[in-house]
Design a protein around this motif. Structure first.
Motif, PDB file in Angstrom:
ATOM      1  N   UNK A 235       0.988  -1.254  -0.212  1.00 58.41           N
ATOM      2  CA  UNK A 235      -0.395   0.168  -0.097  1.00 58.41           C
ATOM      3  C   UNK A 235       0.474   1.226   0.386  1.00 58.41           C
ATOM      4  N   UNK A 236       1.936   1.285   0.736  1.00 56.13           N
ATOM      5  CA  UNK A 236       2.803   2.390   1.091  1.00 56.13           C
ATOM      6  C   UNK A 236       3.687   2.637  -0.549  1.00 56.13           C
ATOM      7  N   UNK A 237       3.722   1.489  -0.813  1.00 58.33           N
ATOM      8  CA  UNK A 237       4.864   1.634  -2.610  1.00 58.33           C
ATOM      9  C   UNK A 237       3.678   2.031  -3.260  1.00 58.33           C
ATOM     10  N   UNK A 238       3.202   2.131  -3.619  1.00 57.88           N
ATOM     11  CA  UNK A 238       1.412   2.207  -4.710  1.00 57.88           C
ATOM     12  C   UNK A 238       1.475   3.534  -4.486  1.00 57.88           C
ATOM     13  N   UNK A 239       1.256   3.892  -2.839  1.00 53.98           N
ATOM     14  CA  UNK A 239       0.763   5.537  -2.854  1.00 53.98           C
ATOM     15  C   UNK A 239       1.915   6.384  -3.210  1.00 53.98           C
ATOM     16  N   UNK A 240       3.260   5.784  -2.797  1.00 53.94           N
ATOM     17  CA  UNK A 240       4.590   6.411  -3.236  1.00 53.94           C
ATOM     18  C   UNK A 240       4.719   6.497  -4.718  1.00 53.94           C
ATOM     19  N   UNK A 241       4.082   5.874  -5.543  1.00 57.45           N
ATOM     20  CA  UNK A 241       3.512   5.956  -7.382  1.00 57.45           C
ATOM     21  C   UNK A 241       2.581   6.516  -7.402  1.00 57.45           C
ATOM     22  N   UNK A 242       1.391   6.857  -6.654  1.00 58.04           N
ATOM     23  CA  UNK A 242       0.006   7.382  -6.685  1.00 58.04           C
ATOM     24  C   UNK A 242       0.417   7.920  -9.007  1.00 58.04           C
ATOM     25  N   UNK A 243       1.026   8.963  -8.195  1.00 58.84           N
ATOM     26  CA  UNK A 243       1.287   9.849  -9.914  1.00 58.84           C
ATOM     27  C   UNK A 243       0.670   8.944 -10.784  1.00 58.84           C
TER      28      UNK A 243
END
Lengths: 437, 147
Positions: A235-243
């Motif tokens: 989840x944190x990883x996905x949030x980091x690559x939100x753009x």
């Protein structure tokens, strides 16, 4: 100013005073404030709902659900015992290591949740090494509060910055071509912990390698722990690559939480995991509704252009001497947020700085200044941050006595002033001075 | 009439006056004496008259507090010994002397509190007037105030 603007400002001020004096529940006071604004015609009920950043609310709830499971994995206990081993049974060092661990966890987990996770596992260690509970638990509280702002996920203020300024995950590491929240706060944190070690912990308690060796912790269900940590990291990883994913952060957080719940519920009795119902019951819904009301309240000021007017009034200060303006903003914020709940203050100023930006004043240094001062200053008293109130209650319960204000200030004032001074130097050199011309 | 008399102390002249009267009363009643002192928690900041006046490591501060508390309790211990009375000393870590006195009276089943007024600040200031007033207001057992 028109009558409606005066009335809106008055309702806002009365609500904040009600929250500060704590005679009425803060959430009830904030919701009442919004209701009065709607009845007065500051905004319609639909507009009030639209003023709330539901994306931020989704981030909060999603991460809280995942953190709720994480707290039950036994990993915090296991990490605390590892801290004990790292410290070699030296009490002062153990406090520093536990504070560091709390700080790291609080970058991803809500501050109050972080304290509730760490304090129960730190206290048996404190008993074994004869460390007084109060300074230890307070250090855990200060650390949780401090590092919550380092990254986007740990606390509401950085999420507010995401909402108001569009700061993304990596902006908290590197922004506008310079180091931002994470590197500055982590260095400040390490230096502050070093100071606190020499200030109050270098000769505290009794070193006991034997006592330390007796304490053991194991993770009750490694599969449950692996699934939870795996989903948390994803989840944190996905949030980091939100753009890249091109979806809202809140959507990612809620998706991560739902997938985790789904996996755990499907595995059912094969895991020693708490039920979803239990996790939902444990969520701090009072805080969620407080934050919802806060967005609507500050939104009311924004909608009636009061923040615009305040920004215009402040503009000459920043236009004539940017360094002085930013410095004043930083050091005035510290005592204010030490005495009043800091979220409302930070959100109001984030909006105001955005309005300042329309007249050519550089906004990013001021946004960071408000965010950092707003967080570091809130470590001054329990009134500034709910996390410290929780920490204080845990300490009092453990020591079976009341902690006086002067005892609290003996620790908090040193932590707050030193961390604020160190952070100010970094803010000045890295952000304020380069933008001052 | 009284079997267990609680004498709080902070070492101030007012509390010492209360010690003399309390011991004399205990001797007349053949009562036990329970002495209590509220010691401030050991923080890096040393306070005097509620104002920060210095710095010490918590360990050093703890030693200072213990020495000072023992000295004040010993004054009552010597007086009780001289009067051939049963004696018990209690040291409680607390910044709230009034609560300490009331809690100790309850826990040790004391039936009278003898305390002074007009104390001083800091460790010596646990007997400022407001402390006596709070004890008088909240105590469920008789309180004798020595002026």
């Amino acid at each position: 100013m028109e009558l409606l603007q005066w009335l809106t400002l008055a309702v806002f001020a009365v609500t904040i005073v009600a929250i500060v004096i704590n005679k009425l529940d803060a959430t009830v006071a904030a919701l009442l404030g919004v209701a009065v604004m709607v009845w007065m015609g500051t905004m319609t009920e639909v507009e009030a709902a639209q003023l709330v950043d539901w994306n931020v609310m989704a981030i909060l709830v999603g991460i809280w659900v995942i953190a709720g499971y994480f707290g039950r994995t036994g990993i915090p206990s296991w990490l605390s015992v590892q801290s004990l081993k790292v410290s070699g049974g030296r009490p002062g060092l153990l406090i520093v290591v536990l504070s560091m661990l709390t700080g790291i966890l609080s970058m991803f987990i809500d501050n109050v949740v972080c304290i509730l996770m760490m304090a129960p596992v730190a206290l048996p260690l404190a008993r074994a090494l004869k460390i007084p509970a109060t300074p230890l638990v307070l250090m855990i509280g200060f650390s949780a509060n401090f590092m919550g702002t380092a990254l986007l996920l740990g606390d509401l203020p950085p999420q507010m910055l995401h909402s108001v300024a569009g700061a993304e995950f990596f902006d908290f590491i590197w922004s506008q071509g310079r180091p931002s929240s994470f590197p500055i706060l982590i260095v400040t944190f390490v230096l502050t912990l070093a100071f606190m070690y020499f200030y109050g912990f270098r000769s505290i308690g009794k070193a006991s390698a034997a006592g330390a060796a007796k304490i053991k912790a194991r993770i009750p269900d490694p599969l449950f722990a692996t699934i939870t940590v795996g989903m948390f990291l994803l989840t944190v990883l996905a949030m980091a690559f939100r753009e890249v994913l091109d979806v809202k952060l809140g959507f990612i957080a809620i998706t991560g939480a739902i997938i985790l719940v789904l996996i755990l519920e499907l595995l059912g009795d094969k895991l020693k995991a708490p039920s979803f119902e239990h996790i939902v019951q444990e969520l701090d819904w009072r805080a969620v509704f407080f934050y919802i009301a806060l967005f609507a309240l500050v939104g009311g000021l924004e909608k009636t252009h009061i923040l615009d007017m305040m920004a215009n009034a402040m503009k000459p200060l920043f236009a004539t001497n940017y360094v002085l303006g930013a410095t004043l903003l930083y050091w005035v914020t510290i005592p204010i947020v030490g005495l009043v709940e800091h979220d409302a203050y930070i959100l109001t100023f984030l909006y105001m700085i955005r309005d300042l930006g329309t007249s050519g004043v550089p906004t990013w240094p001021l946004w960071w200044v408000v965010l950092w001062a707003g967080t570091l200053g809130s470590n001054l008293t329990v009134a500034g941050a709910p996390a410290l109130y929780v920490a204080l209650r845990i300490a009092e319960k453990e020591e079976k006595r009341k902690v006086s204000l002067r005892e609290f200030l003996s620790w908090s004032l040193a932590f707050c002033l030193v961390s604020s001074a160190i952070c100010y130097v970094f803010a000045l050199l890295i952000w304020i001075l380069p933008y001052s011309n | 009439m009284f079997r267990n008399i609680l004498i709080p102390t902070d070492g101030s002249p007012a509390s010492q006056k209360a010690v003399r009267r309390g011991v004399a009363l205990a001797k007349a009643m053949k009562a036990k004496i329970t002495a209590v002192i509220a010691s401030p928690p050991a923080t890096p900041i040393i306070y005097r008259k509620k104002m920060p006046v210095g710095y010490a490591t918590p360990n050093e501060h703890q030693r200072m507090i213990n020495r000072s508390s023992k000295r004040h309790l010993d004054v009552i211990a010597r007086a009780a010994k001289k009067a051939r009375l049963r004696f018990e000393a209690v040291q409680i870590v607390s910044d709230f002397p009034d609560e300490t006195i009331l809690d100790t009276a309850k826990k040790k089943k004391c039936d009278l509190i003898v305390m002074g007024t007009q104390g001083q600040g800091g460790l010596r200031g646990v007997f400022i007037g407001s402390t006596t007033q709070k004890v008088l207001n909240q105590s469920k057992i008789p309180v004798m105030v020595i002026r």
